[in-house]
Write a protein that holds these residues in place. Structure first.
Motif, short mmCIF file in Angstrom:
data_model
loop_
_atom_site.label_atom_id
_atom_site.label_comp_id
_atom_site.label_asym_id
_atom_site.label_seq_id
_atom_site.Cartn_x
_atom_site.Cartn_y
_atom_site.Cartn_z
N UNK A 39 10.85 18.23 -9.00
CA UNK A 39 9.96 18.41 -7.85
C UNK A 39 8.50 18.64 -8.22
N UNK A 40 8.25 19.12 -9.43
CA UNK A 40 6.87 19.37 -9.86
C UNK A 40 6.24 18.18 -10.58
N UNK A 41 6.99 17.11 -10.75
CA UNK A 41 6.48 15.90 -11.41
C UNK A 41 5.73 15.01 -10.43
N UNK A 42 4.73 14.29 -10.92
CA UNK A 42 4.21 13.17 -10.15
C UNK A 42 5.19 12.02 -10.33
N UNK A 43 5.68 11.50 -9.22
CA UNK A 43 6.68 10.45 -9.26
C UNK A 43 6.23 9.33 -8.33
N UNK A 44 6.59 8.11 -8.66
CA UNK A 44 6.31 6.97 -7.79
C UNK A 44 7.62 6.36 -7.32
N UNK A 45 7.78 6.28 -6.01
CA UNK A 45 8.91 5.57 -5.42
C UNK A 45 8.46 4.13 -5.15
N UNK A 46 9.23 3.17 -5.66
CA UNK A 46 8.95 1.76 -5.41
C UNK A 46 10.00 1.21 -4.44
N UNK A 47 9.53 0.48 -3.42
CA UNK A 47 10.41 -0.09 -2.40
C UNK A 47 10.25 -1.61 -2.41
N UNK A 48 11.35 -2.30 -2.64
CA UNK A 48 11.37 -3.77 -2.63
C UNK A 48 11.80 -4.21 -1.23
N UNK A 49 10.87 -4.80 -0.49
CA UNK A 49 11.11 -5.14 0.91
C UNK A 49 11.60 -6.59 1.10
N UNK A 50 11.96 -7.26 0.02
CA UNK A 50 12.43 -8.63 0.12
C UNK A 50 13.65 -8.72 1.04
#
Length: 442
Positions: free
Chosen positions: A38-49
């Motif tokens: 929870x304390x990390x910078x995280x990136x969620x990637x969403x593939x909308x294909x």
């Protein structure tokens, strides 16, 4: 009476609003790092294909677990909930979970209270959410991006000194890493030793600064002349895809250092390996961009990016690295090596139709498999004699299909062949073919 009429009117408005909402499919998604706290910078990637949203439309993250920071704003999502469109039908959201969910809430008095809840009391699932347009008129289905608390705890109790986590939790982690999948490596700080001491022992010594890594990729690149070039664990000017541990470069220390993630565990985040090894951080006086590129990288809008032409012709063999501490006061040389798994390449497009012998009395079906990510819905166009007619090939990226009733369409038309054109959603031609017409008894 007036109250009754007013209440009925409000219910009617609510029903109309509900009817105006369109629910489409769910995205594929992954996180970088693949293991995060929870304390990390995280990136969620969403593939909308193939999900059903208009390409490139502004999308927003509507999340209600563990908390609902944008509550009450369904009809006009807040700016902080907006996703960034990366391109190629990919969106992303970069945030620090404990910071993101502390805003606009009164359940937890301090961020430390929220962090304790997320680390110790939160359920076994994760971030329940939807993606939506700003007004909610189009929304995805409900899905969950799972957290990693259990993976870290299970690893800490496993007795292993280290473990690779390649991929994402939704499809299942593997230790067979590939260049295009997120990769995190966990180290048990009470077991993994460097120079005779465990990582946690070293971290407790006077004058401790950081634990870092130096790493490289061994593999082979095939250039445009079909010549094979080897990249190995060597230093410039020899061909290499290395990330050195340069202690005079703060950006390098930040990129290469291990981070404590709880339970006595340390994590090394390699993003996706093709991202990690496409650039090296440098100081501003060395390069105003703050980075230099390897052969795997290109510059886009002043930032580093993966060179798709290079990675498409590169075969990784192994990842090799060492762990060092402070200013190379102690550590290992090339002490670790992990063989690469086999990356799954998306197949080339394939077109077919049946029956293979077509008469003017048949129903002909067109099938195109393994379409381009941005192709979208396909349109088929047939011309026979002086008549042209068309239809759509619906489905998803893996398989799109459409049919034409030739008995109906070619009534009164005399022709011994048809010309077929298939276009993508942007009107670009993806397939063309001449189809002979045989007599019905052949």
């Amino acid at each position: 009476m007036k109250k009754t009429i007013f209440a009925a009117f409000i219910c009617l408005l609510m029903s109309v609003a509900a009817m105006a909402q369109t629910e489409v499919g769910n995205p594929k998604f992954y996180t970088v790092p693949s293991i995060y706290m929870p304390t990390d910078e995280v990136t969620f990637y969403f593939d909308m294909t193939d999900v059903g949203f208009q390409e490139g439309v502004d999308l927003y993250w509507w999340v209600w677990q563990p908390l609902e920071p944008d509550a009450g704003n369904w009809e006009h999502s807040s700016d902080f909930a907006k996703l960034e469109y990366v391109g190629d039908n990919i969106y992303k959201k970069t945030f620090v979970p404990v910071d993101y969910f502390f805003q606009n809430q009164d359940r937890f008095a301090t961020k430390a209270d929220l962090l304790a809840f997320m680390q110790d009391e939160w359920g076994e699932a994760g971030y329940w959410c939807r993606l939506k347009t700003i007004d909610g008129s189009v929304q995805s289905g409900v899905f969950c991006v799972e957290h990693n608390r259990t993976e870290i705890a299970d690893f800490a109790n496993s007795g292993a000194a280290y473990q690779l986590f390649s991929g994402d939790k939704t499809t299942g982690y593997t230790d067979k890493w590939t260049m295009n999948k997120p990769l995190s490596i966990l180290f048990n700080g009470d077991i993994q030793k460097i120079g005779g001491k465990t990582l946690n022992e070293l971290a407790a010594t006077a004058g401790f600064k950081y634990i870092g890594t130096h790493a490289g990729i061994h593999g082979f690149y095939t250039d445009g002349n079909d010549e094979v070039i080897e990249y190995d664990f060597v230093d410039p000017p020899a061909k290499n895809l290395n990330q050195q541990f340069n202690v005079w470069r703060p950006g390098c220390i930040e990129k290469t250092s291990l981070k404590q993630v709880g339970n006595g565990v340390w994590r090394w985040n390699l993003m996706t390996p093709q991202e990690y090894f496409c650039y090296n951080p440098v100081n501003a006086d060395e390069d105003p961009r703050g980075f230099i590129l390897t052969d795997m990288g290109i510059e886009q809008n002043g930032k580093w990016a993966v060179n798709p032409d290079f990675v498409g012709s590169f075969t990784a063999e192994s990842l090799k690295f060492g762990i060092v501490g402070n200013d190379w006061d102690w550590g290992s040389e090339w002490g670790f090596e992990f063989k690469a798994g086999t990356a799954e390449a998306y197949p080339d497009p394939s077109f077919s139709y049946f029956p293979s012998k077509v008469s003017a009395k048949d129903i002909i079906t067109f099938i195109r498999q393994y379409n381009g990510r941005m192709d979208g819905e396909l349109t088929w166009i047939l011309t026979a004699g002086d008549k042209t007619f068309s239809g759509v090939m619906s489905g998803n990226r893996d398989r799109r299909q459409g049919s034409a009733n030739l008995l109906q369409e070619l009534s009164g038309i005399s022709s011994d062949s048809m010309h077929l054109t298939v276009t993508n959603a942007k009107g670009a031609v993806v397939t063309e073919a001449d189809i002979p017409l045989v007599s019905a008894d052949e």
